[in-house]
Scaffold this motif. Structure first.
Motif, mmCIF file in Angstrom:
data_model
loop_
_atom_site.group_PDB
_atom_site.id
_atom_site.type_symbol
_atom_site.label_atom_id
_atom_site.label_comp_id
_atom_site.label_asym_id
_atom_site.label_seq_id
_atom_site.Cartn_x
_atom_site.Cartn_y
_atom_site.Cartn_z
ATOM 1 N N ARG A 19 0.824 -1.218 0.000
ATOM 2 C CA ARG A 19 0.000 0.000 0.000
ATOM 3 C C ARG A 19 0.850 1.258 0.000
ATOM 4 N N LEU A 20 1.937 1.243 0.747
ATOM 5 C CA LEU A 20 2.819 2.396 0.811
ATOM 6 C C LEU A 20 3.490 2.645 -0.544
ATOM 7 N N ILE A 21 3.944 1.594 -1.189
ATOM 8 C CA ILE A 21 4.556 1.733 -2.517
ATOM 9 C C ILE A 21 3.553 2.333 -3.486
ATOM 10 N N SER A 22 2.347 1.822 -3.476
ATOM 11 C CA SER A 22 1.290 2.324 -4.361
ATOM 12 C C SER A 22 1.005 3.799 -4.096
ATOM 13 N N LEU A 23 0.898 4.167 -2.833
ATOM 14 C CA LEU A 23 0.622 5.545 -2.454
ATOM 15 C C LEU A 23 1.751 6.475 -2.890
ATOM 16 N N LEU A 24 3.000 6.074 -2.662
ATOM 17 C CA LEU A 24 4.141 6.908 -3.036
ATOM 18 C C LEU A 24 4.225 7.098 -4.549
ATOM 19 N N LYS A 25 3.920 6.063 -5.288
ATOM 20 C CA LYS A 25 3.929 6.166 -6.748
ATOM 21 C C LYS A 25 2.798 7.065 -7.234
#
Length: 121
Positions: A19-25
């Motif tokens: 989820r964090l990777i998705s949000l940062l992207k």
């Protein structure tokens, strides 16, 4: 710690990372590799600080308002419950609840905790 608890913890970490990777992207426009590295670093920091501590995550956003609710609270003038209800397609009661929660959170931010540990002088 049981094997079930350990497995659940690993699932939580993996979900948090994804989820964090998705949000940062998506929200920060970070490239995949940079987002992945930042997510891993944050997860490592959290595990170092909180590892081994039993945690409970309450459902919902108990300590903050959603963006929509922040907008409603900001637009609230003191008597425009019905207008906001129509604008946001909510009931007047829902608007009143959002405003009450906004007031409570604002009060909590402004007031200091009387029972918070005092630093020795």
């Amino acid at each position: 710690m049981s094997a079930k608890d350990d497995s659940l913890g690993k699932q939580l970490i993996a979900d948090f990372e994804a989820r964090l990777i998705s949000l940062l992207k998506r929200d920060a426009g970070m490239p995949e590799q940079s987002a992945r590295e930042a997510a891993i670093k944050l997860i490592d920091d959290i595990q170092q600080e909180w590892g081994g501590v039993p945690l409970y995550f309450a459902k919902g956003h108990l300590n903050r308002l959603s963006r929509r609710d922040q907008d409603i609270y900001t637009r609230f003038s003191g008597s425009n419950f019905l207008e906001l209800a129509r604008q946001y397609r909510l009931t007047e009661r829902q608007i009143r609840i959002i405003v009450a929660k906004g007031r409570l959170l604002e009060r909590q931010r402004r007031q200091t905790d009387l029972f918070e540990a005092q630093q020795p002088q």
